[in-house]
Design an enzyme around this catalytic site. Structure first.
Site, PDB file in Angstrom:
ATOM      1  CE1 TYR A 158      -4.523  -0.620   0.525  1.00 57.44           C
ATOM      2  CE2 TYR A 158      -4.198   1.725   0.804  1.00 57.44           C
ATOM      3  CZ  TYR A 158      -5.023   0.654   0.561  1.00 57.44           C
ATOM      4  OH  TYR A 158      -6.346   0.868   0.343  1.00 57.44           O
ATOM      5  CE  LYS A 228      -2.366 -16.585   0.801  1.00 55.44           C
ATOM      6  NZ  LYS A 228      -3.346 -17.667   0.965  1.00 55.44           N
ATOM      7  CG  ASP A 282      -6.361 -17.869   2.150  1.00 51.20           C
ATOM      8  OD1 ASP A 282      -5.680 -17.610   3.160  1.00 51.20           O
ATOM      9  OD2 ASP A 282      -6.089 -18.800   1.384  1.00 51.20           O
ATOM     10  CG  ASP A 306      -8.383  -1.253   1.757  1.00 50.80           C
ATOM     11  OD1 ASP A 306      -9.192  -0.538   2.382  1.00 50.80           O
ATOM     12  OD2 ASP A 306      -8.185  -1.147   0.547  1.00 50.80           O
TER      13      ASP A 306
END
Ligand code: NAP
Length: 415
Positions: A158, A228, A282, A306
């Site tokens: 980001y 992740k 996920d 986000d």
């Protein structure tokens, strides 16, 4: 510090800080950015509701608003997207609020929202997601949702460190990665854009520290590190490891890991302890849907945070409700989760609840709890009465649809 270009109210006073605590005068100067798109609708509606709530809260308090400029209004007035004066005003007055700002896709200026967070070091993007009685929801048990996301807001992909395919910078970096770092899997030197994903121990730890402290202060029982790290081992995996490190080293007597919970306590959480666990991002997106109740405080890197906050917001009424704050050690700037929703710009249609609930967080940050309670109660009553804007009305039978300013009036009437 003086701001010759800003209309600073003469009777307003500056918020100061003493021993890390805010010293808030009765009429604090609060800088605000109106915002692009629906910002011109929702921000004035928010101000109207906050002013009424503060008056209702009593004690002769009021807000001395001062407009500071960013985005399209800054471009029109000052010929720059984000004047330094705006950043200086937020830093000087310590607490502010902003409407959404446009970020073009694929080119043009970089995100002004990211620039504001980075420049003022507003490293914790705090987004509470909870159900308000009467809101429509696509899930069966929306009341189970009561989480607070702590999203790291200054680094990760980001941060916008990236170069366009074919640019000399991209070619140089890719050549370096191929030739000197043994990188594999980069399609071609000329036809590949490339970005950098920095995640640091310092920025991770201060974010997770804030999340754990919040859980302890508010009697929340779980902090979940969302990452992740199975794929991005040295960035998101490190985020997880540094998160556990903070818990162990700084809150060792008040936190317990999931492994220790089962190994040493037969799954029963010891009183006064926050459970630290982690979930792969996920998996977390489905956990939040089907095991919603198990989660309370989440700490996430920037991009995961986000995505997850919009997905969670969908369960409790959508982006018209989702609110938040950007909090650093010195300064806090409150803002809705949503963007400029350009198709509704200037139509007096958008839901002002998201930015107003962000304003409610601001009132709590100031320690103005009576005003915050008055606002919470009035918004709750308007929604319970089904007097709502289009986004809620289209999902609610028997609703009375009102405009953006009409919703503000309905809330003020119920104060
Ligand atoms: P968006 O502006 O959040 O809008 C997406 C959709 O969410 C809208 O079309 C609308 O849904 C719904 N929505 C958003 N705000 C709402 C409100 N107050 N009341 C009711 N519904 C609302 O997202 P986007 O279209 O992806 O982004 C537009 C621009 O905003 C982009 O330039 C983006 O970069 C920027 N942005 C800024 C911020 C920020 O300033 N912090 C955050 C996110 C995006 P329906 O169409 O279904 O009614």
């Amino acid at each position: 510090m003086s701001f010759p270009n800003l209309a600073i109210p003469a009777d307003g006073q500056r918020i100061t800080a003493k021993d890390g605590r805010l010293d808030v005068p009765d009429r604090p100067i609060i800088p605000f950015i109106l915002g692009d798109g629906i910002g011109t609708d929702v921000t004035p509606a928010m101000q109207k509701m906050l002013d009424a709530a503060v008056a209702k809260g009593g004690g002769g308090k009021s807000i001395a608003w001062v407009e500071v400029f960013a985005g399209e209004r800054a471009m029109a007035a000052r010929n720059e997207w984000l004047p330094q004066e705006t950043l200086d005003a937020f830093a000087h007055y310590r607490v502010g609020i902003k409407g959404p700002l446009t970020t073009p896709i694929g080119g043009g200026i970089r995100s002004l929202n990211v620039a504001i967070r980075q420049s003022l070091d507003l490293y914790a993007n705090v987004r509470p997601v909870y159900y308000i009685e009467g809101l429509p929801s696509p899930v069966l048990e929306p009341r189970n949702m009561n989480i607070v996301l702590f999203r790291e807001a200054t680094e990760d992909v980001y941060a916008g460190i990236e170069w366009q395919a074919g640019s000399p910078e991209a070619r140089k970096l890719i050549t370096f990665l191929n030739d000197e770092m043994g990188a594999k899997g980069i399609e071609s030197v000329d036809g590949t854009g490339i970005g950098v994903k920095p995640i640091s121990a310092f920025r991770t730890k201060r974010l997770v520290r804030k999340a754990i402290q919040y859980a302890l202060d508010r009697g929340r029982s779980t902090v979940t590190l969302v990452h992740k790290g199975n794929i991005m081992k040295y960035t998101e995996g490190a985020f997880r490891d540094w998160g556990y490190e903070v818990a162990r080293e700084e809150f060792g007597d008040r936190t317990i890991t999931e492994a220790a919970l089962w190994a040493e306590h037969d799954g029963k959480q010891p009183a006064g302890h926050v459970l630290m666990n982690d979930r792969i991002a996920d998996n977390m997106l489905q956990q939040i849907l089907i095991r919603t109740r198990d989660y309370e405080v989440l700490a996430l890197p920037n991009l995961n945070g986000d995505y997850l906050s919009d997905a969670a917001a969908a369960q409790i009424g959508g982006l018209g409700i989702a609110h938040g704050a950007n909090i650093g050690d010195e300064v806090a700037v409150f803002e809705a989760v949503h963007g400029t929703a350009p198709k509704y710009a200037g139509m007096d249609k958008a839901n002002p609840s998201a930015v107003t609930l962000s304003g409610l967080m601001m009132l709590e940050h100031l320690g103005w709890h009576a005003a915050a309670d008055a606002l919470r109660g009035a918004i709750g009553r308007a929604i319970a009465d089904k007097v709502v804007t289009y986004d809620i009305a289209r999902q609610t039978t028997g609703a009375t649809e009102v405009s953006c300013s009409g919703f503000a009036r309905a809330v003020v009437d119920r104060m």
